[in-house]
Write an enzyme that holds these catalytic residues in place. Structure first.
Site, mmCIF file in Angstrom:
data_model
loop_
_atom_site.group_PDB
_atom_site.id
_atom_site.type_symbol
_atom_site.label_atom_id
_atom_site.label_comp_id
_atom_site.label_asym_id
_atom_site.label_seq_id
_atom_site.Cartn_x
_atom_site.Cartn_y
_atom_site.Cartn_z
ATOM 1 C CD GLU A 123 -29.439 -10.509 -46.334
ATOM 2 O OE1 GLU A 123 -29.364 -10.181 -45.136
ATOM 3 O OE2 GLU A 123 -30.467 -11.001 -46.809
ATOM 4 C CB THR A 159 -24.722 -11.663 -39.955
ATOM 5 O OG1 THR A 159 -25.100 -11.072 -41.156
ATOM 6 C CG2 THR A 159 -23.695 -10.844 -39.313
ATOM 7 C CB THR A 188 -23.248 -10.666 -43.285
ATOM 8 O OG1 THR A 188 -24.449 -11.380 -43.573
ATOM 9 C CG2 THR A 188 -23.190 -9.445 -44.182
HETATM 10 N N1 GLU Z 1 -27.466 -8.377 -44.461
HETATM 11 C C1 GLU Z 1 -27.813 -8.022 -43.126
HETATM 12 C C2 GLU Z 1 -27.340 -6.629 -42.795
HETATM 13 O O1 GLU Z 1 -26.373 -6.180 -43.342
HETATM 14 C C3 GLU Z 1 -27.178 -8.934 -42.151
HETATM 15 C C4 GLU Z 1 -27.809 -10.246 -42.147
HETATM 16 C C5 GLU Z 1 -27.856 -10.813 -40.765
HETATM 17 O O2 GLU Z 1 -27.275 -10.336 -39.874
HETATM 18 O O3 GLU Z 1 -28.492 -11.811 -40.533
HETATM 19 O O4 GLU Z 1 -27.933 -5.994 -41.983
#
Ligand code: GLU
Length: 614
Positions: free
Chosen positions: A441, A421, A439
């Protein structure tokens, strides 16, 4: 309160009138000759900048420059945030971009209010709790199979967030704010080691999708450090959006291309990978809404800490942990004892996050109780200072009935996730502040680029639990129609007596919560300044048996002391990559980015302070 923003007026006849570039889905080219790669010098980066008139802190020098350019042109913190985010879509395409989503937290100097925009991706209307269950085997899909598929792609929320943020708090149009990013995509940016290594880590996936390989595997290999990479397709996409508005993305030809890509992932002829299609439709994109939500707020040592509410667990988990820690004098403790308390508070708050937090539009989240001091005080009893409790710990009962030390509610379940992110922080001359975490993801998202459009699609829906994780209790984070997956993103703004004190956030999946919490404690309790608080060695405890800790901790006496408290430390090269801004005195701003992690970030101010503070 949650207010849903319907995107503004649809553009009539858009599809017929646009001459939109794009290779189309059929017959996308294989890895191209390296005609968009040329050698160059990397831009200079400074992790700390102090001065007046506005500030920007991001992970990338070009993005910080884009934000500063908008501030220089009379833009607000929101303008700077959007311009920087658009630039990150070019230079940090594996962590963010218009194929993803995020959470935007804004302090408005005029009203003194903190407000939030939820630009999280949504599952298709057809999604069920079986989204990631293989219908043949009735087993959950492996993570990689789920990630690299159309199934994991949610309707992106970033562009709609930018539009809404500018509408409310910007002084410039979206078109104007996209301009630095268009130039960057066209003229190119210099590949650094972080970028190259992120391509390297994804090489097998990227190589299977010609549209991705064409962008990021020039000549069939990761671009060399020091070469300049352009993205003409993304420059075109941004230009089309600038000219015709965001609806071209949600209802026009770009929407059609996104849907076609998800429904029929454009694999190369030689690829043997099984890539499951997703069921995202044009109606899903057309129906996307950014949601305004009340921020979370806890008082901590006389400060007001504002964060992102569900569907992010960032605000509630950081908030609950701070409420627990307020019972302890962290400032008076030696370092190991203070960190032990931090880890224990984090585990307790994570137990509650895992059990109770999901999309508030789909499940009941007892947010007020989770953030109440009564509930935190009940949890404090379980924080045994003599020895770490065995992890995972059980969740509590946020039922409003808090009498003394309640035993654990039921069985305990650990839930871990990680990904990639980016977080950026901006402030302007009027005193407005933005903390924005966005992000796609995983690093590289789904790995699937929309052919001819120059951006990667997210795999955000893998943030849902694939199967129930909470034993006999309902799981708040299973997939469902139009549902937003639970996030850990924790863009945070701290006020002191109603005035901005600092803003901070980080990438890192579930580790974000620990990074933000530890940075706050470092700054507020442990006597560090913001750059020191961000640079300090980290460790993180998401209610799992093991505690991830950076080598500076595991390899020294501090690590030994924490093991003495009963923690099992796992040596982890790097945790997070935070950025933040602190208001020092009399509107003097200090922007701070990571000095080292992920290759270091970039901080800038509009008018640098001439003399260092005494
Ligand atoms: N998809 C993750 C979230 O929403 C974030 C991914 C990341 O920060 O590395 O918590």
């Amino acid at each position: 309160m949650a207010v849903r923003m319907t995107r503004r007026a649809a553009v009539v006849g858009l599809i017929g009138t646009l001459a939109v570039s794009g290779a189309g889905l059929a017959g996308a080219a294989g890895p191209a000759a390296a005609d968009h790669v040329k050698p160059s010098e990397p831009p200079p980066k400074m992790p700390v900048a102090t001065g007046h008139g506005g500030a920007v802190a991001t992970v990338d020098a070009d993005a910080t420059a884009a934000g500063l350019e908008m501030l220089r042109r009379g833009g607000t913190a929101a303008d700077a945030a959007v311009a920087a985010a658009a630039a990150l879509g070019v230079t940090e395409p594996f962590s963010s971009g218009i194929g993803g989503g995020g959470f935007f937290v804004h302090y408005d100097a005029r009203t003194g209010k903190v407000e939030t925009l939820d630009g999280r991706e949504t599952a298709p209307a057809s999604a069920t709790d079986q989204l990631f269950v293989d219908p043949d085997t009735e087993e959950p899909l492996g993570f990689l199979d789920a990630r690299v598929s159309g199934l994991s792609v949610g309707t992106p929320g970033s562009l709609a967030t930018w539009e809404e943020a500018l509408e409310r708090w910007g002084r410039h149009s979206l078109a104007r704010n996209l301009r630095p990013a268009v130039e960057l995509a066209e003229d190119g940016f210099v590949v650094d080691e972080t970028f190259r290594s992120q391509v390297e880590a994804n090489i097998a996936i990227f190589a299977d999708f010609p549209a991705t390989a064409e962008l990021y595997l020039p000549g069939g290999a990761p671009p060399a450090v020091g070469t300049t990479l352009t993205n003409p397709d993304l420059a075109d996409t941004y230009r089309v959006i600038a000219r015709h508005g965001v609806d071209v993305f949600y209802e026009g030809p770009i929407a059609d291309d996104i849907v076609a890509t998800v429904q029929e992932p454009p694999l190369g002829d030689d690829a043997t990978r099984v890539v499951r299609p997703g069921d995202l439709t044009t109606d899903d994109l057309a129906g996307y809404e950014v949601v305004e939500r009340d921020p979370t707020m806890v008082e901590y040592r006389g400060l007001q800490v504002y964060g992102m509410p569900p569907p992010s667990s960032g605000g509630s988990t950081v908030g609950e942990a701070l409420n627990i820690l307020e019972s302890f004098d962290l400032a008076a403790m030696d370092e190991a004892t203070a960190l032990h308390h931090y880890l224990e508070a984090s585990a307790l708050a994570f137990a509650d996050r895992n059990r109770y937090v999901g999309d508030p539009d789909a499940v009941d989240v007892p947010l007020e109780e989770l953030l109440s001091q009564g509930f935190a005080d009940e949890r404090v009893c379980l924080l045994d200072s003599a020895a770490a409790a065995v992890k995972p710990v059980a969740p509590g009962m946020p039922d409003g009935d808090y009498a003394g030390c309640a035993p654990a509610a039921a069985d305990a379940h650990a839930v871990d996730d990680a990904g990639s992110t980016t977080h950026l922080t901006t402030a302007d001359r009027w005193g407005n502040v933005v903390a924005y975490t966005l992000t796609i993801e995983q690093t590289g998202g789904s790995g699937i680029t929309v052919p001819g459009r120059g951006f990667l699609l997210n795999n955000e829906l893998t943030d849902f639990n694939f199967v129930p994780t909470q034993g006999s209790a309902p799981d708040p984070n299973l997939p469902g129609p139009n549902k937003r997956p639970r996030s850990s993103m924790a863009p945070t703004i701290v006020l002191d007596d109603g005035e901005p004190f600092l803003a901070v956030g980080s990438p890192g999946g579930a580790t974000i919560i620990g990074t933000v919490l530890q940075t706050l404690i470092n700054r507020i309790d442990r006597g560090m300044d913001l750059p020191g608080a961000i640079a300090a060695a980290r460790l993180t405890q998401p209610n799992s048996r093991n505690t991830s800790a950076e080598p500076a901790i595991t390899d020294g006496l501090l690590g030994d002391a924490l093991v003495g408290f009963g923690h099992t430390l796992v040596r982890t090269a790097e945790i997070g990559a935070a950025t933040g801004i602190e208001v020092l005195d009399r509107k003097l701003l200090q922007a701070a980015a990571e000095p080292v992690r992920r290759g270091g970030g970039s901080a800038g101010v509009l008018i640098p302070q001439r003399w260092p503070r005494p």
